[in-house]
Enzyme design. Structure first.
Site, PDB file in Angstrom:
ATOM      1  CB  CYS A 117      43.707  19.378 -11.867  1.00  0.00           C
ATOM      2  SG  CYS A 117      44.927  20.532 -12.235  1.00  0.00           S
ATOM      3  CG  HIS A 257      44.748  17.037  -8.297  1.00  0.00           C
ATOM      4  ND1 HIS A 257      45.823  16.884  -9.231  1.00  0.00           N
ATOM      5  CD2 HIS A 257      44.978  18.538  -8.419  1.00  0.00           C
ATOM      6  CE1 HIS A 257      46.339  17.867  -9.997  1.00  0.00           C
ATOM      7  NE2 HIS A 257      45.531  18.956  -9.498  1.00  0.00           N
ATOM      8  CG  ASN A 287      48.965  20.560 -10.094  1.00  0.00           C
ATOM      9  OD1 ASN A 287      48.562  19.415 -10.831  1.00  0.00           O
ATOM     10  ND2 ASN A 287      48.353  21.477 -10.060  1.00  0.00           N
TER      11      ASN A 287
END
Ligand code: UT7
Length: 331
Positions: A117, A257, A287
């Site tokens: 990520c 994020h 996500n």
């Protein structure tokens, strides 16, 4: 050191049309809208279906084309294409090479960058360094993932979180002191036990066994990852402020994020930011791994003013994490 900095001069984004709601997931696994919303902040996510059989490159190309059109940029002038992704079209041949050819970046070279990520965040560091070195003038950085290709839709601890999407930014030289100012980036390899995908790499190549045992899907020990994410992402955000003698009041926008709203809240609280400065689209995209940061830029571009202080922060598998301080370069 040169006095040229690396600034973002254009952005683009793409999300697939198909919307997978929490209610749809209720039919696949034992979960419910209330649980997902209160634990993660996610209401729905996008899944790439419109062109069956297409991979991450499909979305990366769309995001890049959006950027080229909005920025009125000639693709032949691009020097380099980086695709930050954990779901490349395939192994060996890089997705970036294919994307560069498809968008007409005929004078560019390119490669993929993988750091879970944090892929896009780390990619910002790479792209900016290429500009600051003086060797290249236009670096296209794309972050995107087709997470639905590695998500197990029988595993409620992962399938509720992830979605598909991609975003793109162009880095160019800047002589007004705008662009990337500072970065704090870290990794901790002991983290790979808690978030990853066991099979398909050199450690555990594909076999009948790996398929049967569902080893080609992403897994996570959510609680452990959550704990590390909260402390490290918040810590990185706080460090970048401290190192640059900034307080929460000096920050115009936090670009965090989008893994879990509770992780984002913990980070912004630690940095002393009011909620109106914290950008979020997790409720509609979930996500998207490497796509979250550039998709925020694409969604909220109209809010940014030249000189605004943006702080990026991310945490991901590996573990990988960090924070970047960047001054926005255009209105
Ligand atoms: O972006 C890359 C990095 N990834 C992350 O940052 C993700 C970090 N982790 C998280 O966001 C959270 O840990 C999750 C959203 C994955 C899970 O939330 P949690 O609050 O940590 O839940 P938990 O794993 O502690 O589970 C609490 C309970 C458990 O039941 P018991 O043992 O208390 O009876 C789980 O079995 O919730 C249960 N549970 C669910 N219930 C309904 C777990 N997943 C679900 C679900 N629906 N989807």
């Amino acid at each position: 050191m040169s006095n040229v900095s690396a600034a973002i001069t254009a952005v683009g984004g793409f999300v697939p049309k198909f919307v997978m709601t929490n209610q749809m997931l209720e039919k696949l696994v034992e979960t419910n809208d209330e649980w997902i919303t209160s634990r993660t902040g996610i209401k729905e996510r996008r899944i790439l279906k419109e062109d069956e059989g297409s991979g991450t490159s499909y979305m990366a190309i769309k995001a890049a084309e959006d950027l080229l059109k909005k920025g009125n940029i000639n693709p032949a002038e691009i020097d380099m294409v980086i695709v930050a992704t954990v779901t490349p079209d395939s192994l060996v041949a890089s997705t970036a090479a294919f994307v560069a050819s498809e968008i007409g970046a005929v004078n560019a070279f390119g490669y993929d960058l993988l750091a879970a990520c944090s892929s896009f965040l780390f990619g910002m560091s790479t792209a900016a360094s290429m500009i600051q070195s003086g060797r290249y003038k236009k670096v296209l950085l794309i972050g995107g993932d087709k997470m639905s290709s590695i998500v197990d839709y029988t595993d409620r601890t992962t399938c509720i979180i992830f979605g598909d999407g991609a975003g793109a930014v162009l880095f160019e030289p800047n002589t007004e002191g705008l662009g990337l100012q500072d970065e704090y980036l870290r990794t901790d390899g002991t983290g790979r036990a808690y978030l990853g995908m066991d099979a398909g790499g050199s450690l555990l190549p594909a076999s009948e066994e790996t398929v049967k045992n569902r080893k080609h899907f992403i897994y996570q020990d959510g609680r452990t990852v959550f704990k590390f994410a909260v402390s490290n992402m918040a810590d990185a955000g706080a460090k970048i402020l401290e190192r640059n003698s900034l307080t929460g009041d000096d920050v115009d926008w936090l670009i965090p994020h989008q893994a879990n709203k509770r992780i984002i809240d913990a980070t912004s609280n630690r940095m002393g930011l009011s909620s109106d400065k914290v950008l979020m689209n997790i409720q509609k995209y979930g996500n998207t791994t490497s796509g979250t940061l550039p998709l925020l830029l694409a969604d909220f571009e109209s809010k940014f003013k030249k000189g605004d202080n943006l702080v990026f922060a991310a945490f991901g598998g590996g573990f990988t994490w960090g924070s970047i301080y960047l001054k926005w370069a255009y209105n």
